[in-house]
Write an enzyme that holds these catalytic residues in place. Structure first.
Site, PDB file in Angstrom:
ATOM      1  N   ASN A 100       0.678  -1.100   0.039  1.00  0.00           N
ATOM      2  CA  ASN A 100      -0.153   0.115  -0.086  1.00  0.00           C
ATOM      3  C   ASN A 100       0.828   1.305   0.016  1.00  0.00           C
ATOM      4  OD1 ASN A 100      -2.252  -1.549   2.407  1.00  0.00           O
ATOM      5  ND2 ASN A 100      -2.341  -1.651   0.348  1.00  0.00           N
ATOM      6  N   ASP A 149     -12.769   0.904  -4.285  1.00  0.00           N
ATOM      7  CA  ASP A 149     -11.775   0.626  -5.716  1.00  0.00           C
ATOM      8  C   ASP A 149     -12.653  -0.605  -6.220  1.00  0.00           C
ATOM      9  OD1 ASP A 149     -11.474  -1.539  -3.826  1.00  0.00           O
ATOM     10  OD2 ASP A 149      -9.160  -1.592  -4.363  1.00  0.00           O
ATOM     11  N   CYS A 155      -7.039  -2.899  -8.997  1.00  0.00           N
ATOM     12  CA  CYS A 155      -5.629  -2.229  -9.040  1.00  0.00           C
ATOM     13  C   CYS A 155      -4.638  -3.096  -8.507  1.00  0.00           C
ATOM     14  CB  CYS A 155      -5.442  -0.908  -8.127  1.00  0.00           C
ATOM     15  SG  CYS A 155      -6.265   0.747  -8.836  1.00  0.00           S
ATOM     16  N   CYS A 177      -3.939 -17.743  -9.408  1.00  0.00           N
ATOM     17  CA  CYS A 177      -3.657 -16.334  -9.858  1.00  0.00           C
ATOM     18  C   CYS A 177      -3.162 -15.581  -8.666  1.00  0.00           C
ATOM     19  CB  CYS A 177      -4.880 -15.876 -10.320  1.00  0.00           C
ATOM     20  SG  CYS A 177      -6.153 -15.648  -9.228  1.00  0.00           S
TER      21      CYS A 177
END
Length: 390
Positions: free
Chosen positions: A79, A139, A201, A348
């Site tokens: 972050n 987000d 993101c 993933c």
């Protein structure tokens, strides 16, 4: 669109506040009255992340009297590239508490109110109703639609922004704006995009400093709404391209077909984050990182396929995995090269994209496919901590 001031001025400013905000007071359009409006305002910031960081810092510095913060996430090292309200010593802390400490250090005259609960359809209207203005820096689409609909029901204006890689967007929505003709987020995006077309993101990346550019726009719009200054972004979408260093302003019109917002719904289902259960086959078969480790050590015959993008693969990957990005492996030409009975483990970053691939493979007749629960981050956490997290 110019609007009347959202907040009445407070009674007065202390001598210390006059000294602190003197550069505002010297601006004729702001002056003492504008600063008193800021002092008397209550602003709820949803998300203390990339966009919430500059918004909270600049609204605190500007003298907003009460700042509410909602964020249930924990500060992670990844972050810090963009979420400037947090520091190295805050890693592992709740973002809301870290943000509160930063705001208090910047301006002790601001009252910070933390909401130690997740924003849900059951509490959104009640929480939002306690504020003059909402700033949405989240987000994900499900929360954006929740915030929008709750603001419509609570008759509150809100400032919205979003970022992805090198581009950002911002606008103001207020269904119940004085004078009529108000707009809400559904006028811009009537329907959410398919989940596979809306990477976060965390999956697609973002240029850290882009948060400052869009966050500054959002904080500016909030101050304008509180004080009644200038023309707001209500009815306009600001689009910023950092690579081209261009700003575009696109008019937003009321959607031709509008469904009145009369209540809150299941937003995860609305945004395709829940799969309808039609039969037992829709249950997602997963395998834990520790289970996968034991199987590989015991010599179990399996194929481990990494479906992330090449940029993520280059950062970190599991030794022995094959790399086939999601957009390629979901094609019939690629799937035709595999034996449909072979044991295949997909992974993933966190397990979302691999599940999408798994469902597609099932449609094509694959019967022995599992998804790595928690993705490569779970593998790093539970199996190989020498690998870098991202």
């Amino acid at each position: 669109m110019q609007l009347l001031p959202l907040v009445h001025p407070s009674e007065d400013l202390t001598n210390d506040e006059i000294s602190r905000y003197s550069r505002h007071l010297l601006i004729p359009d702001v002056g003492l009255e504008g600063q008193q409006r800021l002092k008397n305002s209550r602003v709820l910031v949803i998300g203390a992340g990339g966009l919430g960081s500059p918004v909270l810092l600049y609204l605190a510095a500007a003298g907003v009297g009460t700042l509410g913060i909602i964020d249930f996430d924990i500060v992670d090292e990844s972050n810090l590239q963009r979420q400037i309200i947090h520091g190295q010593s805050d890693i592992g802390r709740f973002k809301s508490r870290s943000a509160k400490d930063s705001v208090n250090e910047l301006n002790p005259y601001v009252h910070v109110q933390l909401h130690n609960e997740r924003l849900e359809a059951t509490n959104a209207v009640e929480i939002i109703s306690g504020y003059d203005l909402i700033v949405d820096g989240t987000d994900n689409f499900s929360t954006r639609y929740l915030v929008n609909d709750a603001c419509v029901l609570a008759e509150k204006p809100y400032v919205w922004g979003s970022i992805f890689r090198f581009e950002g967007q911002a606008s103001v929505f207020w269904e119940n704006a004085p004078g009529g003709g108000g707009l809400n987020y559904r006028d811009l995006y009537p329907e959410p995009p398919p989940s596979e077309m809306a990477p976060s993101c965390a999956e697609g990346g973002v240029l850290g400093i882009l948060c400052a550019s869009i966050g500054a726009i959002m904080a500016t719009e909030a101050i304008k709404l509180i004080t009644g200054l200038g023309d707001t972004l209500l009815g306009r979408l600001a689009v910023y391209d950092a690579l081209d260093m261009t700003y575009r302003f696109i008019p937003i019109r009321r959607a031709p077909v509008r469904t009145p917002i009369t209540g809150l719904i299941d937003y995860q289902e609305f945004c395709g984050q829940k799969r309808a259960v039609t039969d037992s086959k829709t249950d997602v078969p997963v395998i834990s990182a520790l289970e996968l480790k034991k199987m590989r050590e015991s010599g179990t015959d399996l194929q481990l396929i990494d479906v992330r993008g090449i940029e993520e693969w280059n950062i970190v990957h599991i030794e022995g995995a094959n790399h086939i990005p999601k957009n390629k492996i979901m094609s019939e030409d690629v799937l035709s090269q595999f034996n449909k009975e072979d044991f295949i483990v997909l992974h993933c970053k966190m397990g979302v994209r691999s599940k999408d691939v798994l469902f597609e493979m099932r449609k094509q007749g694959f019967t022995n496919v599992k998804s790595l629960d928690g993705g490569i981050l779970a593998w790093i956490r539970d199996v190989d901590r020498s690998l870098p997290r991202y």
